[in-house]
Motif scaffolding. Sequence first.
Motif, mmCIF file in Angstrom:
data_model
loop_
_atom_site.group_PDB
_atom_site.id
_atom_site.type_symbol
_atom_site.label_atom_id
_atom_site.label_comp_id
_atom_site.label_asym_id
_atom_site.label_seq_id
_atom_site.Cartn_x
_atom_site.Cartn_y
_atom_site.Cartn_z
ATOM 1 N N ARG A 1 4.712 -1.019 60.465
ATOM 2 C CA ARG A 1 5.218 0.176 60.890
ATOM 3 C C ARG A 1 4.431 0.223 61.948
ATOM 4 O O ARG A 1 5.174 0.366 63.405
ATOM 5 N N LYS A 2 3.327 -0.304 62.087
ATOM 6 C CA LYS A 2 2.331 -0.049 63.017
ATOM 7 C C LYS A 2 2.928 -1.250 64.357
ATOM 8 O O LYS A 2 3.035 -0.880 65.060
ATOM 9 N N GLN B 1 6.512 -0.679 65.472
ATOM 10 C CA GLN B 1 6.142 0.269 66.603
ATOM 11 C C GLN B 1 5.923 -0.033 68.452
ATOM 12 O O GLN B 1 6.279 -0.349 68.839
ATOM 13 N N SER C 1 8.880 -1.807 69.415
ATOM 14 C CA SER C 1 9.406 -1.016 70.155
ATOM 15 C C SER C 1 8.677 -0.048 71.563
ATOM 16 O O SER C 1 9.377 -0.205 72.974
ATOM 17 N N SER D 1 10.486 4.291 63.513
ATOM 18 C CA SER D 1 9.747 4.914 62.875
ATOM 19 C C SER D 1 10.655 4.862 61.275
ATOM 20 O O SER D 1 8.987 5.809 60.063
#
Length: 379
Positions: A39-40, A43, A46, A334
């Motif tokens: 997930r990091k 991010q 993005s 996310s």
Amino acid sequence: MYENSITGGTRALDLLSRIGAEERVGQSLSADTIVLYSRKIRQAASRVAGGEISRLTPEMLVRDLSDRVDNSQITRATARLEKAAALFWIASEAQSLMDSGDLVIDRYESAYRDIQFLGTSALPKKSGMTSSPNLKAFPDEAVEILSKAAIDDRSLNLLHGLLFIRANLVVGLRPIEWLNAALIKHQKTDPLGEFVIGRDGEIETCTALRVYNAKQSAERANGEHRIIMLENLTEQNLSYISKWLAAIKELYTPEISRLSYGDKTKKIYDSLQRAIRRTLLSKGWEGSVPSIYGTRHQAVANAKADGQDRRQIAALFGHSSEETAHRHYARKFSGYTGRSMRAARESLLAVRYTQVQAPQDVAQWSEPSPRPGPQPDKS
């Protein structure tokens, strides 16, 4: 090359040592840790790669993290987590290159070294924000903290808040919509709208959630109600939905039923939100605190991460326009994959045509129906 870590074990100081320490990079990590690291990385992609991990390079990752540290945009704990995630990604990518026969990994070695020795001691221990906007997500880290806290903290508000979170992360309702939601048996149709007939000659049915759209009066919803198909839901997640429907039936007292539309939501959910916020802050949560409504944003993000198209997402979350979730809800990075539901065909059609025939419900679920809540505003 290795050094002692704060956990008492050893930590690789260079890329090749990290790759050689295990058969596969990350083999010793828990599944939850890998999900968190992933997930990091999404991010980071993005921020610097247009949301496309395939475009992310080790140089981009170093520059992104270095800038965030140099400008004190993150806390010390967040920096440590993002460093660990970056090192994991770099090592994994380098190992994949080596497996394919490409032994030129100099750029990965350089990036690994730069991130490994990136200093974070000058960063603040806590975020300077005391009042920040609600987070447009409800990450797994927050759910895990609340779940552990609920074991010892028997606060009914916290338990109800956690139950709501667990249920709404699955289906993403507006909080007020739970007052009129109900589990049903829904007749299945094929893509042409024909009923699906089983081997016994009867119409096949599946478990579904019928939700009366809260904003249909302003022509902002896909019809009067929508149907969310739950046929592939795990028993555990189905139990969260069933238990929350039973809980909100008790919370929705006659006194609350006489309140205005907006006050109903505040009366039921404000105390749950306070318990959630208090618990997360007491456990050291940094930055924006996830809100009750953040569960809806997270469910939308999950649907995006699962690759559902805009029309299906609009049908699933009760929007009349395909653009609503795209413009105003959480982004794909996310989200978590493998967690989204799908809307019934009738609700999907209603994204374009709001006047559709209501689906047939052949049997109520075994749980008692909630006390009738507020009907959609006709004004």
